[in-house]
Scaffold this motif. Structure first.
Motif, PDB file in Angstrom:
ATOM      1  N   MET A  17      -5.755   2.448   5.806  1.00 55.21           N
ATOM      2  CA  MET A  17      -5.467   0.979   5.909  1.00 55.21           C
ATOM      3  C   MET A  17      -4.626   0.247   4.717  1.00 55.21           C
ATOM      4  N   PRO A  18      -5.293   0.568   3.367  1.00 55.72           N
ATOM      5  CA  PRO A  18      -4.784  -0.113   2.215  1.00 55.72           C
ATOM      6  C   PRO A  18      -3.208   0.521   2.282  1.00 55.72           C
ATOM      7  N   ALA A  19      -3.089   1.733   2.468  1.00 60.01           N
ATOM      8  CA  ALA A  19      -1.702   2.263   2.352  1.00 60.01           C
ATOM      9  C   ALA A  19      -0.599   1.549   3.277  1.00 60.01           C
ATOM     10  N   SER A  20      -1.231   1.281   4.568  1.00 62.69           N
ATOM     11  CA  SER A  20      -0.199   0.707   5.675  1.00 62.69           C
ATOM     12  C   SER A  20      -0.141  -0.885   5.027  1.00 62.69           C
ATOM     13  N   ALA A  21      -1.203  -1.386   4.497  1.00 64.70           N
ATOM     14  CA  ALA A  21      -0.996  -2.801   4.036  1.00 64.70           C
ATOM     15  C   ALA A  21       0.129  -2.794   2.842  1.00 64.70           C
ATOM     16  N   GLN A  22      -0.020  -1.718   2.055  1.00 68.03           N
ATOM     17  CA  GLN A  22       1.015  -1.568   0.960  1.00 68.03           C
ATOM     18  C   GLN A  22       2.233  -1.565   1.506  1.00 68.03           C
ATOM     19  N   SER A  23       2.447  -0.560   2.378  1.00 68.41           N
ATOM     20  CA  SER A  23       3.961  -0.290   3.001  1.00 68.41           C
ATOM     21  C   SER A  23       4.465  -1.479   3.559  1.00 68.41           C
ATOM     22  N   ARG A  24       3.736  -2.297   4.391  1.00 72.76           N
ATOM     23  CA  ARG A  24       4.256  -3.633   4.926  1.00 72.76           C
ATOM     24  C   ARG A  24       4.601  -4.676   3.857  1.00 72.76           C
ATOM     25  N   ASP A  25       3.780  -4.703   2.588  1.00 77.12           N
ATOM     26  CA  ASP A  25       4.029  -5.433   1.351  1.00 77.12           C
ATOM     27  C   ASP A  25       5.396  -5.032   0.756  1.00 77.12           C
ATOM     28  N   VAL A  26       5.501  -3.513   0.520  1.00 77.52           N
ATOM     29  CA  VAL A  26       6.748  -3.083   0.055  1.00 77.52           C
ATOM     30  C   VAL A  26       8.132  -3.460   0.875  1.00 77.52           C
ATOM     31  N   ASN A  27       7.734  -3.144   2.078  1.00 77.35           N
ATOM     32  CA  ASN A  27       8.734  -3.666   3.081  1.00 77.35           C
ATOM     33  C   ASN A  27       9.300  -4.966   2.856  1.00 77.35           C
ATOM     34  N   ALA A  28       8.436  -5.921   2.894  1.00 73.26           N
ATOM     35  CA  ALA A  28       8.496  -7.254   2.936  1.00 73.26           C
ATOM     36  C   ALA A  28       9.513  -7.699   1.406  1.00 73.26           C
TER      37      ALA A  28
END
Length: 143
Positions: A17-28
């Motif tokens: 979950m945190p990695a997924s949230a981090q990936s969304r943040d990085v993509n944004a």
């Protein structure tokens, strides 16, 4: 044994979950920097500056020292890169994204300006913060 498998599965899901949230943040954040590239390469400094925090507390550090404030930073860009010939074509090579807090990232990259009057290049570090649902650059050190 079955309970052990269930616990391992739950642990793995939770770790993802945190990695997924981090990936969304990085993509944004990458999208914000993509907006910068597009605006710069169209010669639109005002739209380029929309990616920065519109505040007197914005910090930009360059070869001339520290500039505080959104308007002062825009004014410096206009003075340093007059017209399309001065602005050239900007590219980024994004090297690192370090999460400092749930709403703050430290970004490291390289920039390159291809210009008919002579190319320029260097590195940058950004502090990017999520405010009111949008990622904004709150500090920029470009050299």
């Amino acid at each position: 044994m079955r309970q052990c498998i269930i616990l391992i599965a739950i642990s793995l899901f939770t770790l993802q979950m945190p990695a997924s949230a981090q990936s969304r943040d990085v993509n944004a954040i990458k999208a914000v920097l993509g907006t910068q590239l597009t605006a710069w390469n169209e010669g639109n400094l005002e739209r380029f500056m929309e990616t920065y925090w519109r505040s007197d507390s914005l910090m930009f550090i360059g070869k001339s020292g520290i500039t505080y404030g959104w308007q002062a930073t825009l004014d410096n860009y206009k003075k340093s890169y007059p017209g399309k010939e001065g602005m050239g074509t900007l590219t980024f090579n994004l090297l690192e994204f370090k999460k400092l807090a749930t709403d703050v990232y430290f970004v490291v990259g390289k920039w390159h300006l291809a210009r008919t009057i002579g190319d320029l290049s260097g590195h940058f570090t950004l502090v990017v913060r999520k405010m009111k649902g949008e990622w904004k650059i709150v500090a920029d050190h470009s050299s």
